[in-house]
Design an enzyme around this catalytic site. Structure first.
Site, PDB file in Angstrom:
ATOM      1  N   THR A 273       0.827  -1.213   0.000  1.00 18.24           N
ATOM      2  CA  THR A 273       0.000   0.000   0.000  1.00 18.24           C
ATOM      3  C   THR A 273       0.861   1.262   0.000  1.00 18.24           C
ATOM      4  O   THR A 273       1.991   1.246   0.517  1.00 18.24           O
ATOM      5  CB  THR A 273      -0.905   0.010   1.260  1.00 18.24           C
ATOM      6  OG1 THR A 273      -1.505   1.290   1.398  1.00 18.24           O
ATOM      7  CG2 THR A 273      -0.136  -0.283   2.534  1.00 18.24           C
ATOM      8  N   ASP A 274       0.304   2.357  -0.507  1.00 16.16           N
ATOM      9  CA  ASP A 274       1.030   3.643  -0.455  1.00 16.16           C
ATOM     10  C   ASP A 274       1.185   4.138   0.985  1.00 16.16           C
ATOM     11  O   ASP A 274       2.021   4.995   1.262  1.00 16.16           O
ATOM     12  CB  ASP A 274       0.355   4.702  -1.335  1.00 16.16           C
ATOM     13  CG  ASP A 274      -1.090   5.005  -0.961  1.00 16.16           C
ATOM     14  OD1 ASP A 274      -1.625   4.393  -0.009  1.00 16.16           O
ATOM     15  OD2 ASP A 274      -1.709   5.867  -1.631  1.00 16.16           O
ATOM     16  N   GLU A 275       0.374   3.578   1.912  1.00 10.97           N
ATOM     17  CA  GLU A 275       0.438   4.068   3.302  1.00 10.97           C
ATOM     18  C   GLU A 275       1.777   3.781   3.960  1.00 10.97           C
ATOM     19  O   GLU A 275       2.092   4.374   4.991  1.00 10.97           O
ATOM     20  CB  GLU A 275      -0.697   3.467   4.138  1.00 10.97           C
ATOM     21  CG  GLU A 275      -2.057   3.864   3.615  1.00 10.97           C
ATOM     22  CD  GLU A 275      -3.186   3.746   4.624  1.00 10.97           C
ATOM     23  OE1 GLU A 275      -2.922   3.553   5.822  1.00 10.97           O
ATOM     24  OE2 GLU A 275      -4.341   3.867   4.197  1.00 10.97           O
TER      25      GLU A 275
ATOM     26  N   TYR B 282      -1.653  -0.385  11.188  1.00 10.81           N
ATOM     27  CA  TYR B 282      -1.885  -1.064   9.893  1.00 10.81           C
ATOM     28  C   TYR B 282      -0.710  -0.832   8.946  1.00 10.81           C
ATOM     29  O   TYR B 282      -0.112  -1.776   8.418  1.00 10.81           O
ATOM     30  CB  TYR B 282      -3.199  -0.569   9.249  1.00 10.81           C
ATOM     31  CG  TYR B 282      -3.274  -0.870   7.771  1.00 10.81           C
ATOM     32  CD1 TYR B 282      -3.449  -2.183   7.319  1.00 10.81           C
ATOM     33  CD2 TYR B 282      -3.139   0.138   6.804  1.00 10.81           C
ATOM     34  CE1 TYR B 282      -3.493  -2.475   5.953  1.00 10.81           C
ATOM     35  CE2 TYR B 282      -3.181  -0.138   5.451  1.00 10.81           C
ATOM     36  CZ  TYR B 282      -3.355  -1.448   5.022  1.00 10.81           C
ATOM     37  OH  TYR B 282      -3.396  -1.737   3.680  1.00 10.81           O
TER      38      TYR B 282
ATOM     39  N   LYS C 276       2.130  -3.400   7.289  1.00  9.99           N
ATOM     40  CA  LYS C 276       2.361  -3.594   5.842  1.00  9.99           C
ATOM     41  C   LYS C 276       3.824  -3.274   5.495  1.00  9.99           C
ATOM     42  O   LYS C 276       4.434  -3.953   4.677  1.00  9.99           O
ATOM     43  CB  LYS C 276       1.409  -2.701   5.018  1.00  9.99           C
ATOM     44  CG  LYS C 276      -0.064  -3.064   5.133  1.00  9.99           C
ATOM     45  CD  LYS C 276      -0.411  -4.437   4.563  1.00  9.99           C
ATOM     46  CE  LYS C 276      -0.363  -4.511   3.062  1.00  9.99           C
ATOM     47  NZ  LYS C 276      -0.854  -5.832   2.565  1.00  9.99           N
TER      48      LYS C 276
HETATM   49  P1  NAD Z   1     -10.210  -6.756   2.634  1.00 11.38           P
HETATM   50  O1  NAD Z   1     -10.143  -6.456   4.100  1.00 11.38           O
HETATM   51  O2  NAD Z   1     -11.452  -6.444   1.872  1.00 11.38           O
HETATM   52  O3  NAD Z   1      -9.914  -8.307   2.397  1.00 11.38           O
HETATM   53  C1  NAD Z   1      -8.925  -9.012   3.101  1.00 11.38           C
HETATM   54  C2  NAD Z   1      -9.213 -10.506   2.925  1.00 11.38           C
HETATM   55  O4  NAD Z   1      -8.165 -11.217   3.606  1.00 11.38           O
HETATM   56  C3  NAD Z   1     -10.542 -10.973   3.519  1.00 11.38           C
HETATM   57  O5  NAD Z   1     -11.220 -11.782   2.619  1.00 11.38           O
HETATM   58  C4  NAD Z   1     -10.129 -11.756   4.768  1.00 11.38           C
HETATM   59  O6  NAD Z   1     -11.024 -12.806   5.084  1.00 11.38           O
HETATM   60  C5  NAD Z   1      -8.772 -12.284   4.332  1.00 11.38           C
HETATM   61  N1  NAD Z   1      -7.897 -12.607   5.477  1.00 11.38           N
HETATM   62  C6  NAD Z   1      -7.645 -11.862   6.579  1.00 11.38           C
HETATM   63  N2  NAD Z   1      -6.788 -12.502   7.398  1.00 11.38           N
HETATM   64  C7  NAD Z   1      -6.468 -13.672   6.791  1.00 11.38           C
HETATM   65  C8  NAD Z   1      -5.612 -14.756   7.126  1.00 11.38           C
HETATM   66  N3  NAD Z   1      -4.915 -14.760   8.268  1.00 11.38           N
HETATM   67  N4  NAD Z   1      -5.512 -15.793   6.272  1.00 11.38           N
HETATM   68  C9  NAD Z   1      -6.232 -15.812   5.108  1.00 11.38           C
HETATM   69  N5  NAD Z   1      -7.060 -14.814   4.753  1.00 11.38           N
HETATM   70  C10 NAD Z   1      -7.173 -13.753   5.572  1.00 11.38           C
HETATM   71  O7  NAD Z   1      -8.953  -6.033   2.006  1.00 11.38           O
HETATM   72  P2  NAD Z   1      -8.782  -5.362   0.562  1.00 11.38           P
HETATM   73  O8  NAD Z   1      -9.234  -3.960   0.636  1.00 11.38           O
HETATM   74  O9  NAD Z   1      -9.305  -6.269  -0.473  1.00 11.38           O
HETATM   75  O10 NAD Z   1      -7.183  -5.317   0.489  1.00 11.38           O
HETATM   76  C11 NAD Z   1      -6.451  -6.409  -0.054  1.00 11.38           C
HETATM   77  C12 NAD Z   1      -4.975  -6.114   0.063  1.00 11.38           C
HETATM   78  O11 NAD Z   1      -4.671  -4.910  -0.621  1.00 11.38           O
HETATM   79  C13 NAD Z   1      -4.487  -5.911   1.501  1.00 11.38           C
HETATM   80  O12 NAD Z   1      -3.237  -6.536   1.610  1.00 11.38           O
HETATM   81  C14 NAD Z   1      -4.376  -4.413   1.648  1.00 11.38           C
HETATM   82  O13 NAD Z   1      -3.368  -4.080   2.567  1.00 11.38           O
HETATM   83  C15 NAD Z   1      -4.000  -4.000   0.244  1.00 11.38           C
HETATM   84  N6  NAD Z   1      -4.429  -2.659  -0.160  1.00 11.38           N
HETATM   85  C16 NAD Z   1      -5.740  -2.292  -0.094  1.00 11.38           C
HETATM   86  C17 NAD Z   1      -6.123  -1.029  -0.534  1.00 11.38           C
HETATM   87  C18 NAD Z   1      -7.551  -0.563  -0.513  1.00 11.38           C
HETATM   88  O14 NAD Z   1      -7.809   0.582  -0.820  1.00 11.38           O
HETATM   89  N7  NAD Z   1      -8.509  -1.407  -0.185  1.00 11.38           N
HETATM   90  C19 NAD Z   1      -5.157  -0.148  -1.029  1.00 11.38           C
HETATM   91  C20 NAD Z   1      -3.815  -0.551  -1.019  1.00 11.38           C
HETATM   92  C21 NAD Z   1      -3.467  -1.813  -0.613  1.00 11.38           C
HETATM   93  O1  DAU Z   2      -4.040   4.169   0.672  1.00  6.04           O
HETATM   94  C1  DAU Z   2      -4.300   2.808   0.617  1.00  6.04           C
HETATM   95  C2  DAU Z   2      -5.118   2.391   1.817  1.00  6.04           C
HETATM   96  O2  DAU Z   2      -6.431   2.898   1.614  1.00  6.04           O
HETATM   97  C3  DAU Z   2      -5.163   0.884   2.036  1.00  6.04           C
HETATM   98  O3  DAU Z   2      -3.870   0.421   2.313  1.00  6.04           O
HETATM   99  C4  DAU Z   2      -6.107   0.514   3.174  1.00  6.04           C
HETATM  100  O4  DAU Z   2      -6.227  -0.897   3.271  1.00  6.04           O
HETATM  101  C5  DAU Z   2      -7.467   1.105   2.878  1.00  6.04           C
HETATM  102  O5  DAU Z   2      -8.316   0.872   3.980  1.00  6.04           O
HETATM  103  C6  DAU Z   2      -7.355   2.613   2.616  1.00  6.04           C
HETATM  104  O6  DAU Z   2      -6.985   3.315   3.851  1.00  6.04           O
HETATM  105  P1  DAU Z   2      -7.676   4.703   4.245  1.00  6.04           P
HETATM  106  O7  DAU Z   2      -7.529   4.887   5.690  1.00  6.04           O
HETATM  107  O8  DAU Z   2      -7.207   5.805   3.365  1.00  6.04           O
HETATM  108  O9  DAU Z   2      -9.202   4.353   3.820  1.00  6.04           O
HETATM  109  P2  DAU Z   2     -10.591   4.640   4.533  1.00  6.04           P
HETATM  110  O10 DAU Z   2     -11.657   4.272   3.537  1.00  6.04           O
HETATM  111  O11 DAU Z   2     -10.673   4.049   5.890  1.00  6.04           O
HETATM  112  O12 DAU Z   2     -10.589   6.206   4.701  1.00  6.04           O
HETATM  113  C7  DAU Z   2     -10.427   7.069   3.579  1.00  6.04           C
HETATM  114  C8  DAU Z   2     -10.407   8.486   4.111  1.00  6.04           C
HETATM  115  O13 DAU Z   2     -11.716   8.816   4.602  1.00  6.04           O
HETATM  116  C9  DAU Z   2      -9.475   8.684   5.293  1.00  6.04           C
HETATM  117  O14 DAU Z   2      -8.901   9.982   5.193  1.00  6.04           O
HETATM  118  C10 DAU Z   2     -10.399   8.613   6.505  1.00  6.04           C
HETATM  119  C11 DAU Z   2     -11.694   9.179   5.980  1.00  6.04           C
HETATM  120  N1  DAU Z   2     -12.936   8.630   6.592  1.00  6.04           N
HETATM  121  C12 DAU Z   2     -13.078   7.275   6.606  1.00  6.04           C
HETATM  122  C13 DAU Z   2     -14.213   6.698   7.154  1.00  6.04           C
HETATM  123  C14 DAU Z   2     -14.386   5.200   7.182  1.00  6.04           C
HETATM  124  C15 DAU Z   2     -13.916   9.466   7.096  1.00  6.04           C
HETATM  125  O15 DAU Z   2     -13.782  10.701   7.060  1.00  6.04           O
HETATM  126  N2  DAU Z   2     -15.032   8.891   7.636  1.00  6.04           N
HETATM  127  C16 DAU Z   2     -15.218   7.539   7.704  1.00  6.04           C
HETATM  128  O16 DAU Z   2     -16.249   7.085   8.259  1.00  6.04           O
END
Ligand code: NAD
Ligand code: DAU
Length: 352
Positions: free
Chosen positions: A140-142, A165, A169
């Site tokens: 992730t970019d985080e 988190y 990562k």
């Molecule tokens: P998500 O939370 O929707 O899905 C995670 C999945 O992993 C779920 O299906 C969960 O059941 C499974 N899981 C959790 N723990 C596990 C374990 N111990 N063994 C096997 N499975 C397990 O997450 P997402 O948003 O689909 O993100 C997927 C990946 O991409 C993550 O690694 C996250 O860090 C990364 N990522 C997400 C975002 C985003 O915006 N959603 C952005 C950048 C990177």
């Molecule tokens: O940047 C990549 C990341 O993006 C991934 O690595 C993470 O898995 C994914 O959860 C996401 O992280 P963020 O913290 O950026 O996403 P989130 O949707 O939780 O929040 C997006 C922005 O919105 C953040 O600035 C917090 C804000 N927010 C979020 C929620 C849930 C609110 O203001 N209100 C809310 O209720």
């Protein structure tokens, strides 16, 4: 045929990726291992459940015996590791599970991959691996921390994670790097920005706001709502991962972004407008501790070296996404029944 072990394939991005790959490449078979935590949902994979090139296995990436057996049984040659605890707010209240799943789980996968793929598994000096194998870590970019008003993350930006988190990562990324440096394991790391699109669990900003809007509930904006994220449509993320699997240079990191920087409040207002609701639903609530102010991805490396670029504009992507959630009310109802309500109360009651 490529035999891909997709971990976390029942989550948001993983389930989109499984369907994308089965659809785009007839030469892949996919084994999806997922623990089915609160974030995993097999309903998101219903359309591929009977596909002969697809298998689902319920299991934990930290389970050495199970993962080892999957490598034997299915002759795994590629791993795409999505499995993770992924929500920043949860990592603030329950950090431990983030460290075990995201770091130890990744190390377990790396170790088993190394043993199965190494030509001489017992020779610690050998760096020879079977042909055509790859371990792709979805990061992730985080991990880069937060930006001020200007600048962008490149692949050489130093890691400076701010939440449990993102620290977990970053820890996983370091272990992946170490397996490449020390053991020569062929790896790639991708670091992408915020994804949006169908099948995202409504703990994340966009589906949470769509769901609350639909229910006429208040829309909890953290702090002043001026935090900036760089939004990437999930199908663009899938195509980027496919490109890195096919063309990525061993050991390299690739950033993936959507070129769509938006302030949170802009997004919330856009959703309100698209859904014909009123801005009086907005409620500014207590900010997230350690909240990163701005993320922005510099895409130059993946664009110039691998020829990938995002195809969605944010306007098109968000309109399609809102429409998808409105048409798929049953999916939303299923994931928001039961423990979701308890989660929502626990997270949001204290923010008022
Ligand atoms: P998500 O939370 O929707 O899905 C995670 C999945 O992993 C779920 O299906 C969960 O059941 C499974 N899981 C959790 N723990 C596990 C374990 N111990 N063994 C096997 N499975 C397990 O997450 P997402 O948003 O689909 O993100 C997927 C990946 O991409 C993550 O690694 C996250 O860090 C990364 N990522 C997400 C975002 C985003 O915006 N959603 C952005 C950048 C990177
Ligand atoms: O940047 C990549 C990341 O993006 C991934 O690595 C993470 O898995 C994914 O959860 C996401 O992280 P963020 O913290 O950026 O996403 P989130 O949707 O939780 O929040 C997006 C922005 O919105 C953040 O600035 C917090 C804000 N927010 C979020 C929620 C849930 C609110 O203001 N209100 C809310 O209720």
């Amino acid at each position: 045929m490529k035999n891909i072990l997709v971990t976390g394939g029942a989550g948001f991005i993983g389930s989109n990726f499984v369907k994308y790959m089965l659809n785009i490449d007839d030469n892949v078979s996919i084994i999806n291992v997922d623990l089915l935590t609160y974030a995993g949902n097999l309903q998101s994979l219903a359309e591929v459940a009977e596909n002969p090139r697809y298998r689902f296995v319920k299991g934990d990436i930290r389970d050495r015996e199970l993962i080892d057996n999957l490598f034997y049984k299915y002759h795994i040659d590629t791993v795409v590791n999505f499995a993770a605890e992924s929500h920043v707010d949860r990592s603030i209240t329950e950090p431990e599970i983030f460290l075990t799943t995201n770091i130890i789980g990744t190390q377990n996968l790396l170790d088993i991959a190394k043993r199965h793929w190494k030509v001489e598994p017992d020779n610690k000096y050998s760096r020879d691996y079977a042909a055509g194998i790859k371990f792709l870590q979805v990061s992730t970019d985080e991990v880069y921390g937060a930006l001020g008003q200007t600048g962008m993350f490149t692949e050489t930006t130093p890691l400076a994670p701010n939440s449990p988190y993102s620290a977990s990562k970053a820890g996983a990324d370091m272990v992946v790097r170490a397996y490449n440096e020390t053991f020569g394991l062929p790896v790639n790391i991708t670091r992408c920005s915020n994804n949006y699109g169908p099948y995202q669990f409504p703990e994340k900003l966009i589906p949470l706001m769509i769901n609350n809007c639909q229910q006429g509930k208040s829309l909890p904006v953290y702090g002043d709502g001026m935090q900036i994220r760089d939004w990437l449509h999930v199908s663009d993320h899938c195509s980027a991962i496919y490109r890195v699997l096919e063309k990525g240079q061993t050991g390299e990191v690739y950033n993936i972004g959507g070129n769509n920087e938006k302030a949170n409040i802009e997004i919330v207002k856009l959703i309100i407008q698209a859904m014909g609701k009123d801005e009086s639903l907005i409620s500014y609530v207590q900010d997230r501790p350690g909240h990163d102010r701005r993320y922005a991805i510099d895409n130059a490396k993946i664009t110039s070296e691998l020829g990938w670029s995002p195809s969605y504009t944010f306007e098109q992507g968000i309109a399609e996404t809102i429409e998808w959630y409105l048409k798929n009310g049953q999916w939303m109802e299923q994931v928001t029944s039961g423990s979701y309500l308890e989660y929502y109360d626990r997270m949001y009651a204290v923010r008022k």
